[in-house]
Design a protein around this motif. Structure first.
Motif, PDB file in Angstrom:
ATOM      1  N   PHE A 199       0.839  -1.204   0.000  1.00  0.00           N
ATOM      2  CA  PHE A 199       0.000   0.000   0.000  1.00  0.00           C
ATOM      3  C   PHE A 199       0.870   1.248   0.000  1.00  0.00           C
ATOM      4  CE2 PHE A 199      -3.770  -2.251   2.313  1.00  0.00           C
ATOM      5  CZ  PHE A 199      -4.193  -2.812   1.121  1.00  0.00           C
ATOM      6  N   TYR A 200       1.946   1.228   0.783  1.00  0.00           N
ATOM      7  CA  TYR A 200       2.818   2.405   0.836  1.00  0.00           C
ATOM      8  C   TYR A 200       3.566   2.582  -0.485  1.00  0.00           C
ATOM      9  CZ  TYR A 200       5.816   6.024   2.730  1.00  0.00           C
ATOM     10  OH  TYR A 200       6.437   7.225   2.950  1.00  0.00           O
ATOM     11  N   GLY A 236       0.260   2.357  -3.474  1.00  0.00           N
ATOM     12  CA  GLY A 236      -1.070   2.884  -3.231  1.00  0.00           C
ATOM     13  C   GLY A 236      -2.062   1.757  -3.035  1.00  0.00           C
ATOM     14  N   ILE A 237      -3.205   2.100  -2.489  1.00  0.00           N
ATOM     15  CA  ILE A 237      -4.243   1.107  -2.228  1.00  0.00           C
ATOM     16  C   ILE A 237      -4.845   0.602  -3.534  1.00  0.00           C
ATOM     17  CG2 ILE A 237      -6.532   0.772  -1.217  1.00  0.00           C
ATOM     18  CD1 ILE A 237      -5.599   2.780   0.984  1.00  0.00           C
ATOM     19  N   VAL A 248      -7.532  -2.701   4.527  1.00  0.00           N
ATOM     20  CA  VAL A 248      -7.089  -1.298   4.481  1.00  0.00           C
ATOM     21  C   VAL A 248      -7.284  -0.654   5.846  1.00  0.00           C
ATOM     22  CG1 VAL A 248      -7.593   0.991   3.522  1.00  0.00           C
ATOM     23  CG2 VAL A 248      -7.413  -1.000   1.998  1.00  0.00           C
ATOM     24  N   TYR A 265      -4.748  -1.875   8.238  1.00  0.00           N
ATOM     25  CA  TYR A 265      -3.469  -1.243   7.886  1.00  0.00           C
ATOM     26  C   TYR A 265      -3.389   0.167   8.472  1.00  0.00           C
ATOM     27  CZ  TYR A 265      -0.564   1.742   4.860  1.00  0.00           C
ATOM     28  OH  TYR A 265       0.318   2.686   4.379  1.00  0.00           O
ATOM     29  N   LEU A 266      -4.455   0.940   8.316  1.00  0.00           N
ATOM     30  CA  LEU A 266      -4.472   2.308   8.847  1.00  0.00           C
ATOM     31  C   LEU A 266      -4.317   2.294  10.366  1.00  0.00           C
ATOM     32  CD1 LEU A 266      -7.287   3.856   6.636  1.00  0.00           C
ATOM     33  CD2 LEU A 266      -4.817   4.186   6.400  1.00  0.00           C
ATOM     34  N   GLY A 290       1.959   7.882   5.225  1.00  0.00           N
ATOM     35  CA  GLY A 290       1.197   6.758   4.695  1.00  0.00           C
ATOM     36  C   GLY A 290      -0.294   6.888   4.954  1.00  0.00           C
ATOM     37  N   ASN A 320      -1.556   9.506   2.445  1.00  0.00           N
ATOM     38  CA  ASN A 320      -1.524   8.900   1.117  1.00  0.00           C
ATOM     39  C   ASN A 320      -2.739   7.991   0.929  1.00  0.00           C
ATOM     40  OD1 ASN A 320       0.929  10.189   0.768  1.00  0.00           O
ATOM     41  ND2 ASN A 320       2.154   8.341   0.957  1.00  0.00           N
ATOM     42  N   ALA A 321      -3.035   7.189   1.945  1.00  0.00           N
ATOM     43  CA  ALA A 321      -4.189   6.293   1.862  1.00  0.00           C
ATOM     44  C   ALA A 321      -5.493   7.084   1.827  1.00  0.00           C
ATOM     45  CB  ALA A 321      -4.184   5.324   3.047  1.00  0.00           C
ATOM     46  N   GLU A 339      -6.849   8.330  -1.414  1.00  0.00           N
ATOM     47  CA  GLU A 339      -7.442   7.352  -2.328  1.00  0.00           C
ATOM     48  C   GLU A 339      -8.846   6.922  -1.919  1.00  0.00           C
ATOM     49  OE1 GLU A 339      -5.065   4.175  -4.024  1.00  0.00           O
ATOM     50  OE2 GLU A 339      -3.407   4.846  -2.752  1.00  0.00           O
TER      51      GLU A 339
END
Length: 196
Positions: free
Chosen positions: A24-25, A28-29, A59, A62-63, A111, A114-115, A118
């Motif tokens: 993801f980093y 991207g997702i 996701v 991950y966050l 990160g 960035n997420a 999206e």
């Protein structure tokens, strides 16, 4: 004397989260498919769905993991911060620590932001990122309230200004691929604190 025990093997869930975090980093997702995650994790696709209800769930996990990772960096820095001024600067130091983490393709900025870029406007992941940023601002605000006990409005404004300074530095540092601007933002914050 007993020999040290080897670490327990990582679960499929842990391997999936680690793989997702890197991909993801890096990509991207939207640029990361389920197949790439399971391949990197070295698990069967069924393992992903046994541990996460969907890619969206992965996701969100991950966050949460990124948030907890940053909190850990901050706690380590805050432990040594003995004054309110040092506690403010510890927030900047934790961001610099995160920026200097070994990323496969170099530092690309926050990160979490960035997420969030999206995700759709009402997505729960965006709300999680917002809560993280609010928590960072609160970590700045608490010691500033100690430094400015007679002027809570000024302390609140200064916390917001320092938060914006930090976020701008992280965004620019991500574009440049180096933590140098985070270090510069810390120096600016230090100057602002000295002027109080």
């Amino acid at each position: 004397m007993e020999a040290p025990q080897p670490p327990a093997p990582e679960s499929a869930r842990e391997r999936l989260l680690k793989a997702a975090a890197v991909l993801f980093y890096n990509n991207g997702i939207g640029g990361t498919g389920i197949d790439a995650i399971v391949e990197r994790a070295g698990v069967a696709k069924k393992s992903l769905y046994n541990n996460f209800s969907s890619k969206a769930d992965l996701v969100n996990q991950y966050l949460q993991a990124r948030h907890e990772e940053w909190l850990g960096l901050h706690e380590a820095r805050a432990r040594d911060a003995e004054t309110p001024r040092a506690r403010v600067l510890a927030v900047f130091d934790a961001y610099q620590d995160h920026a200097e983490h070994e990323y496969e393709r170099g530092f690309r900025g926050c990160g979490l932001l960035n997420a969030a870029a999206e995700l759709t406007a009402g997505d729960v992941g965006r709300q999680a990122v917002r809560r993280h940023k609010e928590e960072v601002e609160a970590l700045l605000a608490a010691p500033l309230a100690e430094l400015l006990p007679d002027d809570p409005d000024r302390a609140r404004r200064l916390a917001q200004q320092l938060s914006f300074l930090l976020e701008g530095a992280i965004a620019r540092a991500g574009l440049e691929g180096t933590s140098a601007l985070v270090h510069e933002a810390r120096a600016m914050a230090s100057d602002m604190l000295e002027a109080l």
